[in-house]
Scaffold this active site. Structure first.
Site, PDB file in Angstrom:
ATOM      1  N   SER A 112       0.802  -1.222   0.000  1.00 10.09           N
ATOM      2  CA  SER A 112       0.000   0.000   0.000  1.00 10.09           C
ATOM      3  C   SER A 112       0.833   1.270   0.000  1.00 10.09           C
ATOM      4  CB  SER A 112      -0.952   0.019   1.210  1.00 10.09           C
ATOM      5  OG  SER A 112      -0.218   0.138   2.425  1.00 10.09           O
ATOM      6  N   LYS A 152       1.061   4.249   6.865  1.00 13.01           N
ATOM      7  CA  LYS A 152       0.316   5.160   6.000  1.00 13.01           C
ATOM      8  C   LYS A 152       0.923   6.553   6.080  1.00 13.01           C
ATOM      9  CE  LYS A 152      -2.683   1.933   5.041  1.00 13.01           C
ATOM     10  NZ  LYS A 152      -2.725   1.282   3.715  1.00 13.01           N
TER      11      LYS A 152
END
Length: 249
Positions: A112, A152
Site C-alpha cells: 500500500s 500510511k
C-alpha cells in the site's frame, strides 16, 4: 743499752719481704686478655644477632609492602571492573529505554506504500514527543478491520477539511490542492472509491492514506475512517538496509 745485734734483728723482722714473682703478673695479664677476648666475642655475637634481627625486620617490611601492593592492584582491578559493569548496565538501560519509548523497528507488510516503501523493508520510527503533521509517514496500531499494524501517510490533521476527488485522484486540504509527487498509480489498477469525499477531521484524529492509492485500505474506507492520534506508534524517519539508514520522506 740495747745490744746492736738484737736491734738489727728486730729491724729485719719489721721490714716485710716483697714478692716479685713474674708468673703472677703473667697470670693477671692473661686473665685480662681472655676477658677482653670474651667481651669481643660477646660484642660480635650481639652485633650478628642485631644484623639478623634487622634483616628479619627488613624482610617483614618488604613482605608487608608487597602485600599492600597486591591489595592495591586488586582494588584497582575491582574498581575498573565495577566501572565497566556500570557502563554496560547504563548502555543496556539506555538502549531498552530508547527502543521502548523513543524508537521502534517495524517491518512493511504489503504494497500500500509503493513506491515509497516496499514490502518487507525495515523501518526505524520515533514517537517520543511526536505530534503528527501533514505529509508524515506513520506506523499505526491495529485499526478497524485491520488486525495488524499498518504504515500510511498523514494527509490531514485535526480541524482541517479534506476534499478528495476519487475520479481525478486529486486531494485538497483546506481548499489547497496538494502536490503529491509520492503518489503511485498502478497500471491496470482498479478504483476502490468513486465520487468525492469531504470531511472535517475531528480533534485528536488524523486522516491517512497509502501512497499506492489504487491498492490501499485507509481513512477513505468507512470501516476505518479517521485514526486517533493515540493509535500512532510513531513517525517513520529511516529505512534500514543492512547497517545503512536512508531518510524517508
Amino acid at each position: 743499752m740495747l745490744d746492736e745485734k738484737e736491734l738489727n734483728f728486730d729491724t729485719d723482722n719489721i721490714i716485710p719481704e716483697q714478692n716479685t714473682d713474674d708468673s703472677n703478673i703473667e697470670n693477671i695479664t692473661v686473665g685480662i686478655d681472655i676477658s677482653a677476648e670474651d667481651q669481643d666475642v660477646t660484642s660480635d655475637t650481639e652485633s650478628n644477632e642485631t644484623d639478623i634481627d634487622d634483616s628479619a625486620d627488613d624482610c617483614e617490611a618488604r613482605q608487608d609492602d608487597n602485600a599492600e601492593s597486591d591489595a592495591s592492584k586488586t582494588k584497582k582491578v575491582l574498581v575498573s571492573l565495577l566501572e565497566y559493569v556500570e557502563i554496560f548496565a547504563f548502555a543496556v538501560f539506555a538502549v531498552l529505554f530508547l527502543f521502548s519509548f523513543a524508537f521502534r523497528i517495524c517491518v512493511v507488510d504489503g504494497d500500500s506504500m509503493n513506491n515509497t516503501l516496499k514490502n518487507g523493508e525495515k523501518l526505524l520510527t520515533r514517537d517520543l514527543f511526536y505530534s503528527p503533521k501533514c505529509g508524515d509517514i506513520v506506523v499505526l496500531h491495529e485499526t478497524g478491520e485491520l488486525n495488524k499494524p499498518i504504515v500510511k501517510r498523514v494527509i490531514a490533521t485535526e480541524g482541517q477539511k479534506i476534499e478528495i476527488d476519487h475520479d481525478n485522484q486529486t486531494v485538497k486540504v483546506d481548499g489547497k490542492l496538494l502536490q503529491e509527487d509520492y503518489v503511485y498509480i498502478m497500471e491496470n489498477g482498479y478504483k476502490l472509491f468513486y465520487g468525492k469525499t469531504e470531511i472535517t477531521i475531528p480533534d485528536g484524529y488524523v486522516f491517512v492514506m497509502g501512497d499506492n492509492r489504487l491498492n490501499s485500505k485507509d481513512s477513505r474506507d468507512p470501516n476505518i475512517g479517521c485514526i486517533s492520534e493515540q493509535q500512532i506508534m510513531g513517525k517513520v524517519i529511516f529505512r534500514v538496509s543492512g547497517l545503512a539508514l536512508y531518510k524517508v520522506e
